[in-house]
Scaffold this active site. Sequence first.
Site, PDB file in Angstrom:
ATOM      1  N   HIS A 242       0.812  -1.298   0.034  1.00  0.00           N
ATOM      2  CA  HIS A 242       0.045  -0.187   0.006  1.00  0.00           C
ATOM      3  C   HIS A 242       0.823   1.276   0.154  1.00  0.00           C
ATOM      4  O   HIS A 242       0.692   1.930  -0.899  1.00  0.00           O
ATOM      5  CB  HIS A 242      -0.670   0.047   1.134  1.00  0.00           C
TER       6      HIS A 242
HETATM    7  C1  BDR Z   1      -2.933   0.683   5.199  1.00  0.00           C
HETATM    8  O1  BDR Z   1      -3.176   0.104   6.760  1.00  0.00           O
HETATM    9  C2  BDR Z   1      -2.110  -0.375   7.258  1.00  0.00           C
HETATM   10  O2  BDR Z   1      -2.036  -1.500   7.628  1.00  0.00           O
HETATM   11  C3  BDR Z   1      -1.022  -0.243   6.235  1.00  0.00           C
HETATM   12  O3  BDR Z   1       0.076   0.251   6.959  1.00  0.00           O
HETATM   13  C4  BDR Z   1      -1.542   0.745   5.130  1.00  0.00           C
HETATM   14  O4  BDR Z   1      -1.199   2.132   5.505  1.00  0.00           O
HETATM   15  C5  BDR Z   1      -3.710  -0.271   4.432  1.00  0.00           C
HETATM   16  O5  BDR Z   1      -5.165  -0.463   4.510  1.00  0.00           O
END
Ligand code: BDR
Length: 313
Positions: A242
């Site tokens: 992400h």
């Molecule tokens: C987001 O949530 C976190 O777990 C990850 O770091 C990312 O920023 C993805 O949904």
Amino acid sequence: MGHPILIDTDPGQDDALAILLALAAPEKLDVRGIIAVAGNVPLPLTQKNARRLVDLAGRDDVPVYAGCSRPMVRDLITAENVHGRTGVDGYDWPKTKTPLQDQHGVDFIIDTLMAADEGEITLCTLGPLTNIAMALVKAPQCARGIGEIVMMGGGFFEGGNTTPAAEFNILVDPHAAHVVFNSALPLTLMPLDVTHKALATAYRIGDMAALGNETGRACAGMLSYFNRHDVEKYGSEGAPLHDPCVIAYLLKPELFDGKKVPVQIEISSGLTLGMTVMDWWGTTAEDPNCMVMNQIDADGYFDLLTAHLGRLP
Ligand code: BDR
Ligand code: CA
């Protein structure tokens, strides 16, 4: 000199790779500071993890601050099930050297923005938006220093990853997200609709391991750990990577495509709390307030990332 940015983050293995990517591109990005927020794990761990990353990158010139330890209204929810007990499980971290700055992270954001030229600073947010909303609430005049806020969060066609409707970063602090999405500032969003196309496959992780540097080893270790949860959850070839999308967008915007649409955050419903409601098809008369990405050149993204990680120690 690179473009000035602040990174607001809750590391998190994917936050870790985003931070390393930014620190590996000093000719393009001038990282003025990293501000930790509570999210994937509690604040004492996210601030420590941010300092571990600065150590790993050999960039102890970049100051690290601790921001808010809880969301504005809700109780904190964390994601150790995804990220492990430390938030950056998967690598054997040495003792942390870079100190934590004394100043509160929200005050550092405000001071940096107040001292900046109009629109000079890009805010990169990789976690819940608590610190950013708190800065905008405490010192609304600091908004003039912001040129753009580039965020990882939300999802629309992909739905949510923490509830059926909500993505983790927005669900943790939907009220903060509401403040940011109603700020009238230029916003760019990397939602699940993009990040679910950017999978850390075994092949791509192998490329990082093969770099031969400590950073490559650390990233391969972290992503192998990160993968164990998401591969089972999604039945995919790898976990969605992400947060580095935010930094990759600043380095190479042509990797991404999307549409500027109206986006609002659900803050009252129990069922859909934290949903990023996007008027993708123009069904309302609302003005678009956010550039929402939904396309990525995933091979180009991983090539950019891996090449930059190879520049670090
Ligand atoms: C987001 O949530 C976190 O777990 C990850 O770091 C990312 O920023 C993805 O949904
Ligand atoms: Ca994150």
